[in-house]
Every structure is written in structure tokens, then in C-alpha cells.
Design an enzyme around this catalytic site. Structure first.
Site, PDB file in Angstrom:
ATOM      1  CG  HIS A  19       4.473 -19.019 -35.536  1.00 12.03           C
ATOM      2  ND1 HIS A  19       3.963 -18.248 -34.511  1.00 12.03           N
ATOM      3  CD2 HIS A  19       4.542 -20.280 -35.038  1.00 12.03           C
ATOM      4  CE1 HIS A  19       3.744 -19.011 -33.448  1.00 12.03           C
ATOM      5  NE2 HIS A  19       4.081 -20.255 -33.748  1.00 12.03           N
ATOM      6  CG  HIS A  21       6.831 -24.419 -32.963  1.00 13.56           C
ATOM      7  ND1 HIS A  21       6.992 -23.866 -31.711  1.00 13.56           N
ATOM      8  CD2 HIS A  21       5.686 -23.897 -33.461  1.00 13.56           C
ATOM      9  CE1 HIS A  21       5.971 -23.052 -31.457  1.00 13.56           C
ATOM     10  NE2 HIS A  21       5.167 -23.047 -32.510  1.00 13.56           N
ATOM     11  CB  VAL A  22      13.119 -26.245 -35.929  1.00 14.35           C
ATOM     12  CG1 VAL A  22      12.606 -25.597 -37.212  1.00 14.35           C
ATOM     13  CG2 VAL A  22      13.976 -25.288 -35.128  1.00 14.35           C
ATOM     14  NE  ARG A  23       8.320 -29.368 -31.382  1.00 10.46           N
ATOM     15  CZ  ARG A  23       7.309 -28.548 -31.049  1.00 10.46           C
ATOM     16  NH1 ARG A  23       7.556 -27.395 -30.429  1.00 10.46           N
ATOM     17  NH2 ARG A  23       6.077 -28.856 -31.345  1.00 10.46           N
ATOM     18  CG  ASN A  47       7.469 -23.539 -28.118  1.00  9.55           C
ATOM     19  OD1 ASN A  47       8.195 -23.478 -29.107  1.00  9.55           O
ATOM     20  ND2 ASN A  47       6.320 -24.192 -28.134  1.00  9.55           N
ATOM     21  CE  LYS A 106       4.175 -16.788 -29.604  1.00  8.43           C
ATOM     22  NZ  LYS A 106       4.198 -18.105 -30.229  1.00  8.43           N
ATOM     23  CG  HIS A 143      -0.326 -18.645 -28.024  1.00  4.83           C
ATOM     24  ND1 HIS A 143      -0.049 -19.753 -28.784  1.00  4.83           N
ATOM     25  CD2 HIS A 143      -1.563 -18.854 -27.515  1.00  4.83           C
ATOM     26  CE1 HIS A 143      -1.066 -20.607 -28.723  1.00  4.83           C
ATOM     27  NE2 HIS A 143      -2.001 -20.079 -27.948  1.00  4.83           N
ATOM     28  CG  HIS A 181      -0.566 -19.163 -34.083  1.00  6.13           C
ATOM     29  ND1 HIS A 181      -1.303 -18.669 -33.043  1.00  6.13           N
ATOM     30  CD2 HIS A 181       0.543 -19.703 -33.523  1.00  6.13           C
ATOM     31  CE1 HIS A 181      -0.673 -18.920 -31.915  1.00  6.13           C
ATOM     32  NE2 HIS A 181       0.440 -19.530 -32.183  1.00  6.13           N
ATOM     33  CG  LEU A 226      -3.824 -25.637 -28.381  1.00  5.94           C
ATOM     34  CD1 LEU A 226      -3.157 -25.819 -27.030  1.00  5.94           C
ATOM     35  CD2 LEU A 226      -5.304 -25.276 -28.217  1.00  5.94           C
ATOM     36  CG  ASP A 254       1.850 -22.754 -34.956  1.00  9.90           C
ATOM     37  OD1 ASP A 254       2.920 -22.922 -34.339  1.00  9.90           O
ATOM     38  OD2 ASP A 254       0.728 -22.890 -34.424  1.00  9.90           O
ATOM     39  CG  HIS A 258       4.034 -32.369 -30.892  1.00  7.27           C
ATOM     40  ND1 HIS A 258       4.552 -32.053 -29.659  1.00  7.27           N
ATOM     41  CD2 HIS A 258       3.383 -31.263 -31.317  1.00  7.27           C
ATOM     42  CE1 HIS A 258       4.215 -30.802 -29.338  1.00  7.27           C
ATOM     43  NE2 HIS A 258       3.513 -30.292 -30.337  1.00  7.27           N
ATOM     44  CB  ALA A 270      -1.577 -28.517 -29.118  1.00  8.99           C
TER      45      ALA A 270
HETATM   46  C1  NCD Z   1       2.977 -25.335 -30.784  1.00 10.47           C
HETATM   47  C2  NCD Z   1       4.075 -26.318 -30.375  1.00 10.47           C
HETATM   48  O1  NCD Z   1       3.852 -27.514 -30.476  1.00 10.47           O
HETATM   49  O2  NCD Z   1       5.159 -25.867 -29.987  1.00 10.47           O
HETATM   50  N1  NCD Z   1       1.736 -26.043 -30.869  1.00 10.47           N
HETATM   51  C3  NCD Z   1       0.648 -25.687 -31.584  1.00 10.47           C
HETATM   52  O3  NCD Z   1      -0.381 -26.350 -31.462  1.00 10.47           O
HETATM   53  N2  NCD Z   1       0.663 -24.660 -32.399  1.00 10.47           N
HETATM   54  C4  NCD Z   1       2.908 -24.191 -29.829  1.00 10.47           C
HETATM   55  C5  NCD Z   1       2.082 -23.024 -30.324  1.00 10.47           C
HETATM   56  O4  NCD Z   1       2.455 -22.334 -31.264  1.00 10.47           O
HETATM   57  O5  NCD Z   1       0.997 -22.796 -29.765  1.00 10.47           O
HETATM   58 ZN    ZN Z   2       3.528 -21.903 -32.727  1.00  8.79          ZN
END
Ligand code: NCD
Ligand code: ZN
Length: 350
Positions: A19, A21-23, A47, A106, A143, A181, A226, A254, A258, A270
């Protein structure tokens, strides 16, 4: 293993992050190399803005991630791709995704978290697509939080199990589901005991911290993610789940980068960034539970076994060494503050 008797080095099969996120864009250059230095593969969350809702978009995104990994010397790194479920995602997109090697779809309940505006407003609207997923064996990654403002923020995961997840799994008994998560005792218990193909990922930060971390000496936005950190009893239940050896629980960081100014903000984003030291943070959590010997299966075996993918063949070695990650990384044209930045860690990847 006790701290005193802990080994000096510790070698495990190269892990995967289930899980992540790499943007996109320039941000990839900071975060992808951190993950690729540790993990063979990572399951990339969809996302983005706009979300990744087609196979074509997912494959193009995969190329951008591969390029960022290769530019840092990690050309063997394998991004595993996901699609973002919306009220409109058509069933035939599932077939295209399946053929192209997309690994999961997802579910973000609309409004649940970062970039979830396009998420599902009513599960019923997705039933034809879920039917197609069940038929071809495409996992649904969930989620698991309700979004109703009437439900206390700290109860949203537990309420989701009763009001959404149990009915959904009753209607699709052979759909493969990953409860992403997880953060509560209720979720760990549900996943441990439920019938059928279900598993859960657990982050390093939910193993290491409880909700006090968000409020120690003032509000600490870098611990805000989150689903939000919970009480100590929940952290302990997650540690138990992760370290007991059950194949239903596996590693998913996760890690969610940011920019610093968007975390340290009146309405802060978050997400905790942990990719810079992911395996080291998990090693700390497992060592504190005297369960370092359970780390390899959690990090390297249970995930691929659940997804039906081969286990990795390479290895990584952790060395007992004190080091301090930096307070901040350059991140596109801004900065990124990692979790535990400036704090001493006691394991380091050799
Ligand atoms: C994640 C994100 O920033 O993309 N944020 C987080 O708090 N985990 C989104 C997610 O997995 O809920
Ligand atoms: Zn996530």
C-alpha cells in the site's frame, strides 16, 4: 528476540510494500527511490488528481514510476498498479485491467480521505463492477471507514465493518478483499476470524504510535493520517496481529507524502511519510514485540501469497546501527518531512 540478544545483522527475503502513495510528476523523483531501495515491488494507490480510473492511465503512470526508479539506479523495481473505483467504473474495464496485469481495484468511500472526492457514494452503484471483479478474481482494496459526519472519527473503521464490509462480503462471498491499513482491534479481529478470501495490510506507524503522538506537547500534524491513529489497546491489537504469524496480515506502509506547508496548515493534509525508512520502522516495531523472527513472513511472504504472485528471490540485510534520518527532503519545488525525521533509529538497511 530480546534487545540484548538481538543479532547484529538480520537478513530477510526482499519485501514488498502492499500500500503506497507516490504521487506524480517531480515528486516521484524523491519518493520512488526511497521505496525502490528497500522493496522489490509496491502496490501503487490510484488517488491522483484526477484519479487513475482506466487501464490506459494506470499503464502510463506505471511507466512514469519505472522511469523515476530507473533514474535512481533501481531499474528492477516493479510498480504494481491499481484502479480507482467510482460509481461509474464499467465492468468491461475490469477485464481490460485483468489482461493488462492490474493487481487490484481500490474502494475509497467518497470523502473518506485525501483525493477521495471521486470515490463511491453508494456501494449498490458498483455492484455490476464488483460482480466482474469477483468473476475474474480481481481483489477489492478497501479504505474501510464510513464518512458520515454523525459517526465519531475514531469509530469510523469499526462502524464500516458492520454497516458496509459484512453486507458487501455477504453479497460477494468469493470476492477477494484486502482491508487496507487497519487501525483497530475490531478490524484485526474481523480479518482474523472472517470466512473466505480476506486479508489486511498494517502500516509501521500504526504499530509504533497511538493517538497521543498527535498531541504530544502541542498538535503534531506529521502524525495525522487516515484512518487516524487510535488508542493504545488498538495499537497492541495490531502488533499482535502482525507478529502472530497469521498469513492474513501483511506489510503496507501507506507512506503518503504531502508537502510540509500542506501538513503544517490550518487544515492539514492526512498522510504520514515513511518510505525513507520503512523496513527500519517495521523492524523497530517487531523488535519491541520481541518478534523480529516474524518480520520476514509479514513483509515478504503473506502479501504475494494472498495476491497470487511469486515471492521475491533477492534479500535485504538490516544492520544494528544507530542513525538519524534527515528532518526534511526536497520534494518537487517544496519540502517533505518524513516521520521520525531527526530521531535516532536502531536498524539500518545495509
Ligand atoms: C493518503 C494520501 O495522502 O493519499 N492519506 C492517508 O492519510 N493515509 C490516503 C489514504 O490512504 O487514506
Ligand atoms: Zn493510503
Amino acid at each position: 528476540m530480546h534487545a540484548n540478544s538481538a543479532p547484529i545483522t538480520f537478513t530477510i527475503t526482499r519485501p514488498d510494500d502492499w500500500h503506497l502513495h507516490v504521487r506524480d510528476g517531480a515528486a516521484l523523483q524523491t519518493v520512488v527511490p526511497h521505496t525502490a531501495a528497500q522493496f522489490a515491488r509496491a502496490l501503487i494507490m490510484p488517488n491522483l488528481k484526477p484519479p487513475v480510473t482506466s487501464t490506459t492511465q494506470a499503464l502510463a503512470y506505471r511507466e512514469r514510476i519505472r522511469a523515476a526508479a530507473a533514474a535512481a539506479g533501481h531499474s528492477a523495481f516493479e510498480p504494481l498498479m491499481t484502479l480507482y473505483l467510482t460509481d461509474q467504473l464499467p465492468p468491461d474495464e475490469i477485464l481490460r485491467a485483468q489482461e493488462a496485469g492490474i493487481v487490484g481495484v481500490k474502494l475509497y468511500p467518497a470523502g473518506a480521505t485525501t483525493n477521495s472526492d471521486a470515490g463511491v457514494t453508494d456501494m449498490r452503484k458498483t455492484y455490476a463492477t464488483l460482480e466482474a471483479m469477483q468473476r475474474v478474481g480481481m481483489p477489492l482494496l478497501v479504505h474501510g471507514e464510513v464518512t458520515s459526519p454523525d459517526i465519531d472519527l475514531f469509530d469510523r473503521e469499526a462502524v464500516f465493518i458492520d454497516t458496509q464490509l459484512i453486507p458487501l462480503r455477504r453479497d460477494f462471498p468469493s470476492l477477494k478483499v484486502v482491508f487496507e491499513h487497519i487501525t483497530t482491534r475490531e478490524a484485526a479481529q474481523y480479518v482474523q476470524e472472517a470466512q473466505g478470501a480476506i486479508a489486511a495490510s498494517i502500516t509501521a506507524h500504526h504499530l509504533l504510535y497511538n493517538r497521543n503522538a498527535i498531541f504530544t506537547g502541542g498538535i503534531r500534524p506529521h502524525y495525522y493520517c487516515l484512518p487516524v491513529l487510535k488508542r493504545e489497546i488498538h495499537r497492541q491489537a495490531l502488533v499482535d496481529a502482525a507478529t502472530k504469524g497469521s498469513p492474513r496480515f501483511f506489510l503496507g506502509t501507506d507512506s503518503a507524502p504531502h508537502a510540509t506547508h500542506l501538513k503544517e496548515h490550518a487544515s492539514g493534509c492526512a498522510g504520514c511519510y515513511t518510505a525513507h525508512a520503512a523496513v527500519e520502522l517495521y523492524a523497530s516495531a517487531f523488535e519491541a514485540a520481541q518478534a523480529l523472527d516474524k518480520l520476514e513472513a509479514f513483509a515478504s511472504f503473506h502479501g504475494p501469497d494472498f495476491y497470487g504472485l511469486p515471492r521475491n528471490t533477492g534479500q535485504i540485510t538490516l544492520r544494528r546501527e544507530s542513525w538519524t534520518p534527515p528532518h526534511s527532503y526536497a520534494f518537487a519545488d517544496t519540502s517533505l518531512k518524513p516521520l521520525a525525521g531527526g530521531e535516532m533509529l536502531h536498524w539500518r538497511i545495509a
